[in-house]
Write an enzyme that holds these catalytic residues in place. Structure first.
Site, PDB file in Angstrom:
ATOM      1  N   TYR A 172      -0.044   4.322  -2.329  1.00 21.69           N
ATOM      2  CA  TYR A 172       0.014   5.770  -1.752  1.00 21.69           C
ATOM      3  C   TYR A 172       0.568   6.694  -2.316  1.00 21.69           C
ATOM      4  CZ  TYR A 172      -1.993   3.020   2.259  1.00 21.69           C
ATOM      5  OH  TYR A 172      -2.762   2.206   3.044  1.00 21.69           O
ATOM      6  N   GLN A 209      -7.672  -0.370  12.439  1.00 20.69           N
ATOM      7  CA  GLN A 209      -7.160  -1.543  11.436  1.00 20.69           C
ATOM      8  C   GLN A 209      -6.828  -2.711  12.182  1.00 20.69           C
ATOM      9  OE1 GLN A 209      -5.827   1.327   7.674  1.00 20.69           O
ATOM     10  NE2 GLN A 209      -4.227  -0.063   8.725  1.00 20.69           N
ATOM     11  N   THR A 216     -12.275  -1.406  14.094  1.00 26.30           N
ATOM     12  CA  THR A 216     -11.468  -0.795  15.384  1.00 26.30           C
ATOM     13  C   THR A 216     -11.826  -1.511  16.763  1.00 26.30           C
ATOM     14  OG1 THR A 216     -11.799   1.251  14.228  1.00 26.30           O
ATOM     15  CG2 THR A 216     -11.193   1.450  16.633  1.00 26.30           C
ATOM     16  N   ALA A 249     -14.042   8.369  11.795  1.00 19.99           N
ATOM     17  CA  ALA A 249     -14.645   7.187  12.385  1.00 19.99           C
ATOM     18  C   ALA A 249     -14.485   7.519  13.819  1.00 19.99           C
ATOM     19  CB  ALA A 249     -13.776   6.133  12.200  1.00 19.99           C
ATOM     20  N   ALA A 301     -18.098   1.996  12.088  1.00 19.57           N
ATOM     21  CA  ALA A 301     -19.393   3.242  12.032  1.00 19.57           C
ATOM     22  C   ALA A 301     -20.141   2.737  10.882  1.00 19.57           C
ATOM     23  CB  ALA A 301     -18.445   4.492  11.847  1.00 19.57           C
ATOM     24  N   ARG A 360       0.867  -1.129  -0.127  1.00 24.33           N
ATOM     25  CA  ARG A 360      -0.107  -0.118  -0.132  1.00 24.33           C
ATOM     26  C   ARG A 360       0.803   1.048  -0.054  1.00 24.33           C
ATOM     27  NH1 ARG A 360      -3.141  -3.002   3.514  1.00 24.33           N
ATOM     28  NH2 ARG A 360      -2.503  -1.569   5.292  1.00 24.33           N
ATOM     29  N   HIS A 415     -12.296  11.914   8.057  1.00 23.06           N
ATOM     30  CA  HIS A 415     -11.520  13.081   8.005  1.00 23.06           C
ATOM     31  C   HIS A 415     -10.373  12.977   7.025  1.00 23.06           C
ATOM     32  CE1 HIS A 415      -8.915  16.141   9.573  1.00 23.06           C
ATOM     33  NE2 HIS A 415      -9.863  16.593  10.429  1.00 23.06           N
ATOM     34  N   TYR A 467     -12.625   9.544   2.515  1.00 25.98           N
ATOM     35  CA  TYR A 467     -13.585   9.104   3.317  1.00 25.98           C
ATOM     36  C   TYR A 467     -13.146   9.502   5.053  1.00 25.98           C
ATOM     37  CZ  TYR A 467     -15.337   4.829   5.923  1.00 25.98           C
ATOM     38  OH  TYR A 467     -15.916   4.011   6.922  1.00 25.98           O
TER      39      TYR A 467
END
Lengths: 96, 262
Positions: free
Chosen positions: B73, B169, B238, B127, B210, B69, B97, B95
């Site tokens: 990024y 995560q 979480t 979240a 959430a 990843r 903040h 997604y």
């Protein structure tokens, strides 16, 4: 799809949806939704909504857990061959 | 020195729940941008963001299977910054903040500024905000410490058992390849070993996810820590660990403060 999104947005903005006090029919009457979708909204059938609208989770991970000791070292990886990059992909240090 | 061309970057958050948590200023940024890049959690949210601007580009395709990843990024940052360099008014919509566990936004802003263009971030609903509301937590009560789960494992952290601990995560805890989306039982058991050094095995914890639409409910699943290995975990789950000790007063500091204020 656009009207489905509009319906979801309208419902999201109604705090009393949770309590079942929302008149779904009148809220979405101008949107020409299918009977199936209106039933889904009324019954709060999230799994059916997922199949209609695709609300399954996508990948949203956007952070790395560890940092390289030397960021410059990572920068130089751009010049490596694919094979070398493949070997380095399992390194613990993962910053860019 | 600021670049004289018009290019700029603003990073905004869509919130977690579609339609309900996008701030007015974030919506304005999306609507008025020349190009919008997005990375959001569901197809329906992608459609929603796409309805606000005629040039919305999805970053989801950069998550190639098997590609670490961090490489993903970097590619995302490059494509966003490139459009700024081309003189575009760019909006990066993420997604939650845009600055919360979102390295792409931070790096994109950093890189944009480095090359002399304007860049800023607008706060969004994360979240964590949803978690605080759904679980009724107040960080002011006894404090909240939070870590990305793999980072928590990799570094020697000083954990305060009298404060809440949030591990983000949890479903990909310990994945050093940064390619997985599913839990690895062996790395999860190492995480549990670490947690059992601090918390009793029977300690009650919460798995939290959430809600993303008004039709769904947030996942708030109570279980004991030793049941974690059997629980269903996702990369967006979480782990919330309540305190297992009461706060201990620092009586020495208290005495000194009393001398000042009495």
């Amino acid at each position: 799809m656009k009207n489905y999104i509009e319906a979801i947005e309208r419902i999201s903005l109604c705090p009393n949806f949770e309590q079942g006090e929302l008149d779904i029919d009148s809220l979405v009457s101008d949107l020409n939704l299918s009977e199936e979708m209106i039933t889904v909204l009324k019954s709060k059938d999230s799994s059916q909504m997922e199949s209609i609208l695709g609300s399954q989770h996508k990948i949203v991970c956007m952070l790395v857990p560890a940092k390289d000791d030397d960021d410059n070292e990572d920068e130089s990886e751009d010049d490596k061959s694919d094979e070398e990059q493949s070997e380095s992909s399992s390194l613990v240090a993962v910053s860019f | 020195m600021t670049n004289t061309t018009e290019g700029s970057l603003v990073c905004v958050g869509t919130g977690i729940q579609i339609g309900a948590q996008l701030t007015p200023v974030a919506r304005r940024c999306i609507e008025e941008a020349d190009v919008v890049f997005m990375s959001v959690s569901t197809h329906i949210m992608e459609e929603w963001v796409s309805s606000m601007n005629s040039d919305v580009r999805n970053l989801q395709s950069y998550y190639e299977k098997g590609l670490p990843r961090n490489k993903t990024y970097k590619s995302m940052v490059d494509v966003v910054v490139h459009e700024v360099e081309c003189g575009k008014k760019v909006c990066l919509a993420l997604y939650g903040h845009p600055g919360m566990f979102a390295i792409v936004a931070h790096k994109a802003i950093e890189k944009t500024r480095e090359i002399g263009f304007k860049a800023r971030m607008e706060p969004g609903i994360s979240a964590e905000d949803c978690l605080i509301a759904d679980l009724g937590l107040d960080p002011g009560t006894c404090g909240i410490q939070q870590f990305e789960a793999t980072q928590f494992m990799l570094y020697q952290r000083l954990i305060d058992p009298s404060a809440y601990l949030l591990l983000w995560q949890i479903g990909v805890a310990g994945d050093l390849t940064l390619t997985s989306r599913t839990p690895n039982k062996k790395s999860l058991s190492i995480l549990l070993e670490l947690l059992f050094e601090i918390y009793p095995e029977s300690h009650q914890v919460v798995l939290y996810e959430a809600r993303t639409t008004p039709l769904t409910q947030s996942r708030v699943e109570y279980l004991s820590l030793n049941e974690l290995s059997k629980a269903q975990l996702h990369d967006y789950t979480t782990l919330v660990i309540p305190p297992c000790e009461v706060m201990k007063k620092n009586t020495d500091i208290e005495k000194r403060l009393k001398l000042i204020f009495t």
